[in-house]
Each structure stands twice: as structure tokens, then as C-alpha cells.
Design an enzyme around this catalytic site. Structure first.
Site, mmCIF file in Angstrom:
data_model
loop_
_atom_site.group_PDB
_atom_site.id
_atom_site.type_symbol
_atom_site.label_atom_id
_atom_site.label_comp_id
_atom_site.label_asym_id
_atom_site.label_seq_id
_atom_site.Cartn_x
_atom_site.Cartn_y
_atom_site.Cartn_z
ATOM 1 N N TRP A 148 4.134 86.171 -19.584
ATOM 2 C CA TRP A 148 3.366 86.572 -20.761
ATOM 3 C C TRP A 148 3.418 85.515 -21.853
ATOM 4 O O TRP A 148 2.426 85.271 -22.552
ATOM 5 C CB TRP A 148 3.834 87.933 -21.259
ATOM 6 C CG TRP A 148 3.484 88.997 -20.274
ATOM 7 C CD1 TRP A 148 4.335 89.676 -19.448
ATOM 8 C CD2 TRP A 148 2.160 89.461 -19.949
ATOM 9 N NE1 TRP A 148 3.632 90.544 -18.638
ATOM 10 C CE2 TRP A 148 2.308 90.427 -18.926
ATOM 11 C CE3 TRP A 148 0.892 89.158 -20.428
ATOM 12 C CZ2 TRP A 148 1.203 91.095 -18.375
ATOM 13 C CZ3 TRP A 148 -0.208 89.811 -19.883
ATOM 14 C CH2 TRP A 148 -0.043 90.771 -18.864
ATOM 15 N N ASP A 200 5.506 88.946 -29.625
ATOM 16 C CA ASP A 200 4.827 89.889 -28.739
ATOM 17 C C ASP A 200 5.882 90.872 -28.261
ATOM 18 O O ASP A 200 6.737 90.539 -27.453
ATOM 19 C CB ASP A 200 4.198 89.142 -27.564
ATOM 20 C CG ASP A 200 3.562 90.074 -26.535
ATOM 21 O OD1 ASP A 200 3.567 91.309 -26.753
ATOM 22 O OD2 ASP A 200 3.059 89.564 -25.508
ATOM 23 N N LYS A 218 3.062 100.890 -23.155
ATOM 24 C CA LYS A 218 4.393 100.888 -22.555
ATOM 25 C C LYS A 218 5.352 101.777 -23.347
ATOM 26 O O LYS A 218 6.016 102.640 -22.778
ATOM 27 C CB LYS A 218 4.929 99.466 -22.439
ATOM 28 C CG LYS A 218 4.031 98.541 -21.606
ATOM 29 C CD LYS A 218 4.600 97.161 -21.510
ATOM 30 C CE LYS A 218 3.658 96.136 -20.933
ATOM 31 N NZ LYS A 218 2.899 96.493 -19.755
#
Length: 362
Positions: A103, A173, A197
Site C-alpha cells: 500500500w 494512511d 476495515k
């Protein structure tokens, strides 16, 4: 339902059962309006009250840091990968990125396309199974910000502490570990997270940022891509994902009921400890992927002695009602995502299954 799946999906992921039941009760007729919240105007008083309440509740859980604003935007973290450099990198500047895995790499590549990107530190030499030492992280002299990915879902690593970015904003993030533990928001210029999530269903992305980073954006980028657009319109410039925002608010209420972030952290450490202790005590039948000092309490990644054995494990687990244990297709292996809403009982059931599988297949 008599039995819910043992849901270890990496995202979209498990939601608290009590939240789902509350939403079910309010689904057709929200606050005696004769409508679902999905049917009403986002300009109306009822929806706006939910919208504002969710913003306030999120900041409250984070300690009500001064000078921060919550935005609800769309497009997931992937859109933020582009919006951050578009809005924050001026001519002659770069974004500095800590490369911790898949990511972080995606965010870095978007910055390269938009403005300029610099590697502040990397654990690629370790195949991203560890977080770089904080002392090794060096932002560029012309950096507009320092970017970290707090938790890598694919590799199963997580920052235990965060670097000091000095005079430039630290941007994180936190899509896969937001609200899993207490943090000092004042360390950060900006935090962003896709909701699917730890915050709610997919469809909404949360941005928590210092107001000075949001108030003025370059005029040469599309209006919808400017932070200032969403800031000045209270995230109501365009139609928001109203049901997703409503669900975020309900999940935040649930977190409050668990004892806030301290209570959530205690539960998460207990769940992660149970699985890691089982992996480490299996005499090599299971082996953890991430280095111990960098292990995530959200995504437990592990391997077995052969891919064939891993396939048998996944198949046997599915027959027992376990969902989402196959590792990401890019790295293989096995992964249990144990986000906030995954109950201890599910993790205990997985630990028991792993023990039984080892006894019968070892």
C-alpha cells in the site's frame, strides 16, 4: 441467523453485530421520518445531524484535538493517494514516503505521477516483513510532507510508534488500523482511512487533518479533487454516501461502548496475542511472516511448511465456517484479519481449529 460466519476478511470486513442489528431496526423508517436514511435529502436536517454527529464523535474518540477537521469523501484510500500530492506538493517540492509494503508503494507511485516522490526509508531489502527503524527515516530537504502507511494488510506489519516529521506534516494512511488503539493525533498533519476495515462499510473515506492543510487548495486541479472544496462545504459539496456515514456513526457509538480506544486496544492485544502465541508455539508447523517487533495486531500473516498444506488448511477451515484466511494473491500464505469488530470468540475458534489441524495433519 443461528450462526454467523467466522469472518476474517481483509476488507470489506466484519462489522459489529450490534451495529448491524441497530441498522436493521432503523433501515425502513429512520427516526420516524417514514423513510430510510438512504432515501432522504443530504441537505435535510435529519441527515445533516447524523453527518455532523459522526464528525464530532470521531474527534471525541481521538481526544478532541484542536484545529482539526473531519472530511467524508469518496474513492477510498486510492483516491487519497492522488489527492494528497495534488493538493500539498508545490513547485520544487516532493512528497517523502516510507516504503513498508504494497500500500505504501501504491501511494508512492501516485505521487510520482502527480508531482514528485522521494523514498524516506524502505524495508524492501527485508521483503517488507519489518517496519524500518525510525532513526533511518529521513525526509527530503524539499519535502512537502512525510507519508507513512501505519499498517500493511498484505505483509502484516504495523508501526508501533511513528516518526517525528519535524516542521513538515506527517501524513498517515490508517485505512486498516484506525481506532485500533489510542494515538496522539497532534503528531499528524493528516490521517486518512477507507472505512471498510475498522470504521464501517465501504463507500466513505475519512480524512482527519489540520485545517490549514484543507483550507486552501491549488486552483488548477479539478474542483472535486480539492480539499478546500470539501472543507468549505462540510463534505456536502456533492451527495455523500449517506448510508455509509450513518454506519460509521453507529460503529463509533459501539467503540464508545467498548471503553473507547483504550478498551478496544486491550481487546485487540488479547486477540492478536492468542494467535501469535499459537503460531510461535507450534514447533514450526506455523510460522509468522512479519518480524516480531513489527507484527500487526490487525492482520496476522503466517505460512505453513508447503503451499499444498496451506491449501488443505484453507479448504478445511472453510468447511468449518471460517472465511477470508487465504493470504493476498500477491504473496500467498495465510492471513487472519482481526479488526476491531472481530469478536474474541471467533479468534478463539480459529486458534482451536489451528490446533486441531496441526494435531491431525502435522
Amino acid at each position: 441467523m443461528n450462526k454467523r460466519a467466522y469472518n476474517f476478511n481483509a476488507g470489506p470486513a466484519a462489522l459489529p453485530l450490534t451495529v448491524l442489528e441497530r441498522a436493521q431496526a432503523e433501515f425502513v423508517d429512520f427516526r420516524e421520518s417514514g423513510m430510510s436514511i438512504m432515501e432522504m435529502s443530504h441537505r435535510g436536517a435529519i441527515y445533516e445531524s447524523v453527518h455532523n454527529e459522526a464528525q464530532e464523535r470521531l474527534l471525541s474518540l481521538l481526544g478532541n484535538p484542536k484545529g482539526y477537521k473531519v472530511l467524508f469523501v469518496q474513492g477510498g484510500a486510492s483516491t487519497q493517494f492522488a489527492m494528497i500530492p495534488m493538493n500539498l506538493i508545490s513547485e520544487g517540492q516532493v512528497g517523502s514516503y516510507v516504503m513498508t509494503g504494497s500500500w505504501a508503494d501504491k501511494a508512492f507511485k501516485e505521487a510520482k505521477l502527480v508531482g514528485g516522490a522521494h523514498v524516506a526509508a524502505s524495508s524492501e531489502d527485508k521483503k517488507f516483513v519489518a517496519i524500518p527503524e525510525l532513526s533511518s527515516i529521513k525526509a527530503a530537504d524539499n519535502a512537502a510532507y512525510l507519508h507513512v502507511t501505519s499498517n500493511e494488510t498484505i505483509e502484516g506489519t504495523q508501526f508501533a510508534e511513528f516518526p517525528d516529521a519535524g516542521s513538515i506534516p506527517l501524513i498517515a494512511d490508517m485505512s486498516s488500523d484506525i481506532l485500533c488503539r489510542p494515538i496522539d493525533v497532534n503528531q499528524f498533519g493528516m490521517i486518512y482511512a477507507g472505512a471498510q476495515k475498522n470504521l464501517g462499510p465501504s463507500g466513505v473515506t475519512v480524512v482527519i487533518a489540520k485545517e490549514e492543510l484543507l483550507a486552501e487548495s491549488p486552483s488548477n486541479i479539478p474542483t472535486i479533487m480539492r480539499y478546500s472544496t470539501h472543507y468549505k462545504n462540510n463534505s456536502l459539496y456533492n451527495t455523500p454516501p449517506s448510508f455509509s456515514v450513518y454506519m460509521v456513526n453507529e460503529v463509533l457509538k459501539w467503540i464508545e461502548e467498548q471503553g473507547g480506544l483504550a478498551g478496544i486496544q486491550s481487546k485487540n492485544l488479547e486477540k492478536a496475542g492468542l494467535l501469535y502465541d499459537h503460531i510461535d508455539g507450534s514447533d514450526g508447523f506455523y510460522s509468522g511472516v512479519a518480524e516480531k517487533s513489527s507484527r500487526s495486531i490487525m492482520n496476522v500473516t503466517f505460512r505453513m511448511q508447503s503451499e499444498e498444506l496451506e491449501k488443505r488448511f484453507v479448504k478445511a477451515a472453510e468447511l468449518e465456517g471460517f472465511v477470508g484466511l487465504k493470504g493476498h494473491r500477491s504473496v500467498g500464505g495465510l492471513r487472519a484479519s482481526i479488526y476491531n469488530a472481530v469478536p474474541y470468540e471467533s479468534v478463539k475458534a480459529l486458534s482451536d481449529f489451528m490446533n486441531h489441524f496441526r494435531q491431525t495433519q502435522g
